[in-house]
Design a protein around this motif. Structure first.
Motif, PDB file in Angstrom:
ATOM      1  N   HIS A 170       0.854  -1.185   0.000  1.00 33.69           N
ATOM      2  CA  HIS A 170       0.000   0.000   0.000  1.00 33.69           C
ATOM      3  C   HIS A 170       0.892   1.237   0.000  1.00 33.69           C
ATOM      4  CE1 HIS A 170      -3.602  -2.426   1.067  1.00 33.69           C
ATOM      5  NE2 HIS A 170      -2.705  -3.157   1.712  1.00 33.69           N
ATOM      6  N   ILE A 171       0.524   2.210  -0.802  1.00 33.85           N
ATOM      7  CA  ILE A 171       1.337   3.419  -0.952  1.00 33.85           C
ATOM      8  C   ILE A 171       0.520   4.624  -0.502  1.00 33.85           C
ATOM      9  CG2 ILE A 171       2.581   4.882  -2.579  1.00 33.85           C
ATOM     10  CD1 ILE A 171       2.999   2.426  -4.309  1.00 33.85           C
ATOM     11  N   PHE A 172       1.111   5.461   0.328  1.00 35.11           N
ATOM     12  CA  PHE A 172       0.485   6.722   0.704  1.00 35.11           C
ATOM     13  C   PHE A 172       1.590   7.742   0.953  1.00 35.11           C
ATOM     14  CE2 PHE A 172       1.292   4.537   4.635  1.00 35.11           C
ATOM     15  CZ  PHE A 172       1.657   5.525   5.535  1.00 35.11           C
ATOM     16  N   TRP A 173       1.164   8.992   1.136  1.00 38.30           N
ATOM     17  CA  TRP A 173       2.110  10.089   1.304  1.00 38.30           C
ATOM     18  C   TRP A 173       1.989  10.640   2.706  1.00 38.30           C
ATOM     19  CZ3 TRP A 173       5.452  11.216  -2.674  1.00 38.30           C
ATOM     20  CH2 TRP A 173       5.159  10.629  -3.896  1.00 38.30           C
ATOM     21  N   TYR A 174       3.130  10.934   3.297  1.00 30.24           N
ATOM     22  CA  TYR A 174       3.173  11.406   4.686  1.00 30.24           C
ATOM     23  C   TYR A 174       4.176  12.564   4.784  1.00 30.24           C
ATOM     24  CZ  TYR A 174       3.984  11.431   9.715  1.00 30.24           C
ATOM     25  OH  TYR A 174       4.098  11.812  11.018  1.00 30.24           O
ATOM     26  N   PRO A 175       3.833  13.589   5.566  1.00 33.26           N
ATOM     27  CA  PRO A 175       2.565  13.845   6.278  1.00 33.26           C
ATOM     28  C   PRO A 175       1.477  14.291   5.305  1.00 33.26           C
ATOM     29  CG  PRO A 175       4.396  15.122   7.207  1.00 33.26           C
ATOM     30  CD  PRO A 175       4.858  14.600   5.909  1.00 33.26           C
ATOM     31  N   PRO A 176       0.244  13.888   5.540  1.00 35.76           N
ATOM     32  CA  PRO A 176      -0.813  14.222   4.575  1.00 35.76           C
ATOM     33  C   PRO A 176      -1.142  15.701   4.518  1.00 35.76           C
ATOM     34  CG  PRO A 176      -1.740  13.188   6.536  1.00 35.76           C
ATOM     35  CD  PRO A 176      -0.248  13.092   6.671  1.00 35.76           C
ATOM     36  N   ASP A 177      -0.879  16.450   5.598  1.00 35.28           N
ATOM     37  CA  ASP A 177      -1.231  17.863   5.630  1.00 35.28           C
ATOM     38  C   ASP A 177      -0.069  18.771   5.246  1.00 35.28           C
ATOM     39  OD1 ASP A 177       0.240  17.143   7.800  1.00 35.28           O
ATOM     40  OD2 ASP A 177      -0.901  18.310   9.260  1.00 35.28           O
ATOM     41  N   ALA A 178       1.066  18.190   4.845  1.00 31.50           N
ATOM     42  CA  ALA A 178       2.234  18.994   4.480  1.00 31.50           C
ATOM     43  C   ALA A 178       2.159  19.397   3.010  1.00 31.50           C
ATOM     44  CB  ALA A 178       3.515  18.202   4.742  1.00 31.50           C
ATOM     45  N   PRO A 179       2.884  20.450   2.599  1.00 25.91           N
ATOM     46  CA  PRO A 179       2.951  20.802   1.172  1.00 25.91           C
ATOM     47  C   PRO A 179       3.490  19.632   0.348  1.00 25.91           C
ATOM     48  CG  PRO A 179       3.855  22.555   2.534  1.00 25.91           C
ATOM     49  CD  PRO A 179       3.632  21.387   3.446  1.00 25.91           C
ATOM     50  N   TRP A 180       3.167  19.630  -0.946  1.00 24.24           N
ATOM     51  CA  TRP A 180       3.487  18.474  -1.785  1.00 24.24           C
ATOM     52  C   TRP A 180       4.992  18.202  -1.839  1.00 24.24           C
ATOM     53  CZ3 TRP A 180       6.731  18.948  -5.928  1.00 24.24           C
ATOM     54  CH2 TRP A 180       6.995  20.244  -6.389  1.00 24.24           C
ATOM     55  N   HIS A 181       5.799  19.265  -1.807  1.00 20.63           N
ATOM     56  CA  HIS A 181       7.235  19.064  -1.926  1.00 20.63           C
ATOM     57  C   HIS A 181       7.861  18.546  -0.625  1.00 20.63           C
ATOM     58  CE1 HIS A 181       6.749  23.165  -0.333  1.00 20.63           C
ATOM     59  NE2 HIS A 181       7.928  22.974   0.255  1.00 20.63           N
ATOM     60  N   MET A 182       7.088  18.550   0.466  1.00 25.90           N
ATOM     61  CA  MET A 182       7.607  18.044   1.744  1.00 25.90           C
ATOM     62  C   MET A 182       7.050  16.666   2.100  1.00 25.90           C
ATOM     63  SD  MET A 182       7.601  21.482   4.116  1.00 25.90           S
ATOM     64  CE  MET A 182       8.386  20.583   5.454  1.00 25.90           C
ATOM     65  N   ARG A 183       6.164  16.142   1.295  1.00 22.78           N
ATOM     66  CA  ARG A 183       5.615  14.820   1.554  1.00 22.78           C
ATOM     67  C   ARG A 183       6.598  13.743   1.095  1.00 22.78           C
ATOM     68  NH1 ARG A 183      -0.676  15.407  -0.536  1.00 22.78           N
ATOM     69  NH2 ARG A 183      -1.218  17.239   0.717  1.00 22.78           N
ATOM     70  N   ARG A 184       6.508  12.602   1.756  1.00 16.24           N
ATOM     71  CA  ARG A 184       7.375  11.481   1.420  1.00 16.24           C
ATOM     72  C   ARG A 184       6.519  10.256   1.097  1.00 16.24           C
ATOM     73  NH1 ARG A 184       9.989  15.128   0.903  1.00 16.24           N
ATOM     74  NH2 ARG A 184      11.991  15.696   1.866  1.00 16.24           N
ATOM     75  N   ARG A 185       6.941   9.530   0.088  1.00 10.61           N
ATOM     76  CA  ARG A 185       6.221   8.331  -0.362  1.00 10.61           C
ATOM     77  C   ARG A 185       6.547   7.167   0.573  1.00 10.61           C
ATOM     78  NH1 ARG A 185       7.274   3.966  -3.883  1.00 10.61           N
ATOM     79  NH2 ARG A 185       5.520   3.373  -5.222  1.00 10.61           N
ATOM     80  N   ILE A 186       5.501   6.531   1.107  1.00 12.20           N
ATOM     81  CA  ILE A 186       5.667   5.420   2.038  1.00 12.20           C
ATOM     82  C   ILE A 186       4.942   4.198   1.480  1.00 12.20           C
ATOM     83  CG2 ILE A 186       5.223   4.573   4.367  1.00 12.20           C
ATOM     84  CD1 ILE A 186       5.400   7.382   5.385  1.00 12.20           C
ATOM     85  N   THR A 187       5.645   3.082   1.445  1.00 11.15           N
ATOM     86  CA  THR A 187       5.073   1.804   1.014  1.00 11.15           C
ATOM     87  C   THR A 187       4.930   0.897   2.230  1.00 11.15           C
ATOM     88  OG1 THR A 187       6.154   2.025  -1.138  1.00 11.15           O
ATOM     89  CG2 THR A 187       5.309  -0.149  -0.549  1.00 11.15           C
TER      90      THR A 187
END
Length: 588
Positions: A170-187
């Protein structure tokens, strides 16, 4: 077969290899033409020397069988493939951080709860539906929309939650409330595998792969998951027991119990809680003096007097989890006991209940005494027999003592041991350093009976100004909902009798004025004899009058008379059996 292959390869290597005629002629012409040029001759010989091994290898390879050629080529290709993939994985791992959580670790529960609360699961295509609470209350992680209508939809049953499906990434981005350039892809991958061993079973683990070169995101995620879990279990304590693999496993979470709900003789609660708090804050003091940082409490006395209840309450007051050590568990021995105690956390409560029943000798003595008095004829017919007590344990006294204060004993833990037979314990077990504080729990006094009645029917917490609230609603989940009678206006004992006498067991909500409760509590305590009944027996009596305090006071004298008559009858029967057993022994 293998010998033939080896002989064939050796024969090929031993055959002389003839150089091509063109090479031989060129060398001869160079020799005739340049008889006087030694440098040119040396250069030609050098070139032939370099080419000769390559040519020899090529000619040798062409004469090999096809299967051997395939084997060599396949080995070279596989080696290249593995080298490339190893290089690829090394390059990829330089940009990913992988974290693994095992199922039997607390961090696994933290992450499962945290993942179930992530907004991305609302749109996940493959999820597992579970009713697990991971030791927390049911509403912690629920299906969206269930909170509002849980009672109507499920009838107060266990709530549902989304969890990662096994063997699926499962793939999601964290932190969800951060700007897009500060999000990290988590599997996220939840894996299941065979546990193996004698008992088999399945083991689970959770793997997180984060696309980042820094540990900042992982640290933030872990702290976020831990804070979420701790916030949800703020009013609970966790209970751990040893499983069949001799590892600590979380089995339940219990609500914290307020200290004022435990009714003991004056001073006992303060003694225990103040001593435990002082111990937890004195690590440096113990270290400076070279004293092992351990504390032991031995609670002894009659059954049902509050030994286990005070331990439960203290665990909630101190914010410590409880680890139950069963010395009579099947398969328990000195080695396993030492390993379990050495694996305790640095801050926890280790509980050993009925420590006197841990050793076969003590239990056997009581069992044989009972058998000799109750069944003398059967013993005479069957003759002597070996002990078959189901409580028999392979834990020895020496093993227990070494586990408690040996070299490998865990420091920082608080040990509570309970027993109903203090006189049967070995003095070596009770000495300071192993059991530092000894507290006796006696049968209920009139003071305890009065406080128990008062708290049972009018539980209340003092306000900041020291005054108790006028009314308190107490939910009684043992009965169906029905309109309740208003007894808050009963200002006297006679009025309280009239009001409470009209209440029926079907009423669920009950309210009583504090002054009325005090008056009835005084009458109840006056009717209860001093040090004759345990707190558990008194509470069991009051449970039959959950919303009828006046009836409880009116009927208590008859209940006391009945209990005392039964107690006298049991003592007389026991004395008769002892006398008969002694007579049989004398005859034999």
């Amino acid at each position: 077969m293998a010998d033939d292959i080896v002989q064939q390869v050796l024969s090929l290597l031993s055959q002389p290899t003839a150089l091509p005629s063109s090479c031989t002629d060129a060398a001869a012409n160079a020799t005739v033409t340049s008889m006087g040029g030694s440098a040119t001759l040396a250069g030609g010989i050098s070139q032939v020397g370099l080419l000769s091994p390559l040519v020899t290898l090529f000619l040798w390879f062409s004469k090999l069988p096809d299967w051997l050629k395939l084997l060599i080529v396949g080995g070279v290709v596989e080696s290249c493939r593995r080298t490339m993939f190893s290089f690829y994985n090394r390059v990829l791992s330089a940009f990913f951080i992988t974290a693994t959580f095992e199922e039997d670790d607390d961090a696994y529960d933290w992450m499962m709860i945290w993942l179930s609360k992530q907004p991305s699961w609302n749109s996940a295509r493959e999820v597992q539906i579970s009713t697990k609470s991971f030791g927390l209350r049911g509403e912690v992680a629920t299906v969206p929309g269930e909170e509002a209508g849980a009672a109507a939809l499920l009838g107060d049953s266990r709530t549902l939650s989304y969890l990662p499906a096994p063997s699926t990434a499962h793939i999601f981005w964290y932190p969800p409330d951060a700007p897009w350039h500060m999000r990290r892809r988590i599997t996220v991958s939840r894996m299941q595998r065979n546990a193996g061993g004698y008992y088999g079973g399945m083991e689970e683990s959770l793997e997180l792969r984060i696309l980042t070169r820094s540990h900042t995101t992982l640290n933030r995620l872990l702290l976020d998951a831990k804070r979420t879990h701790l916030a949800e279990k703020e009013n609970k304590i966790s209970i751990y027991v040893a499983d069949i693999n001799d590892s600590w496993r979380h089995v339940a979470s219990r609500p914290k119990r307020a200290l004022n709900s435990i009714v003991l003789d004056p001073g006992i609660k303060n003694l225990l809680i103040d001593d435990a708090r002082d111990f937890l804050e004195s690590r440096d003091w113990y270290g400076d003096r070279g004293i092992p940082f351990r504390r032991g409490y031995l609670l002894y006395g009659a059954p049902g007097c509050g030994k286990t209840s005070i331990i439960h309450s203290m665990a909630g007051e101190l914010g410590l989890d409880v680890y139950i050590i069963s010395l009579s568990r099947a398969g328990m021995d000195d080695t396993k006991l030492s390993e379990l105690i050495s694996e305790l956390p640095t801050k926890c409560i280790a509980l050993m209940e009925d420590i006197d029943a841990a050793f076969t000798s003590g239990v056997t003595t009581r069992a044989q005494d009972t058998s000799a008095t109750e069944e003398p004829e059967k013993n005479k017919r069957e003759g002597p027999r070996e002990d078959s007590s189901p409580i028999a344990s392979r834990v020895s006294l020496s093993g227990l003592l070494n586990a408690l204060d040996g070299v490998g004993a865990q420091e920082g833990r608080i040990l509570f041991a309970t027993t109903n037979h203090y006189e049967k314990l070995d003095p070596a077990l009770c000495r300071p350093g192993r059991m530092d504080v000894h507290v006796e729990f006696r049968l209920a006094s009139k003071y305890q009976a009065r406080e128990l009645f008062r708290h049972f029917y009018a539980p209340r917490h003092k306000r900041d100004d020291g005054r108790a609230p006028e009314q308190e609603k107490v939910a009684d989940s043992g009965y169906n909902t029905a309109p309740s009678s208003d007894v808050s206006s009963c200002a006297s004992e006679e009025a309280a009798e009239q009001c409470t006498g009209q209440l029926h067991h079907s009423a669920r909500l009950f309210r009583m004025d504090a002054a009325v409760a005090d008056a009835l509590a005084a009458r109840f305590a006056e009717a209860v004899p001093e040090r004759q009944f345990s707190m558990a027996s008194l509470q069991g009596y009051l449970m039959g009058y959950k919303i009828r305090p006046q009836d409880a006071v009116d009927d208590v004298e008859g209940w006391v008379a009945t209990q005392m008559t039964d107690k006298v009858g049991k003592h007389a029967k026991g004395a008769t059996l002892v006398d008969k057993g002694a007579e049989k022994v004398e005859e034999t």
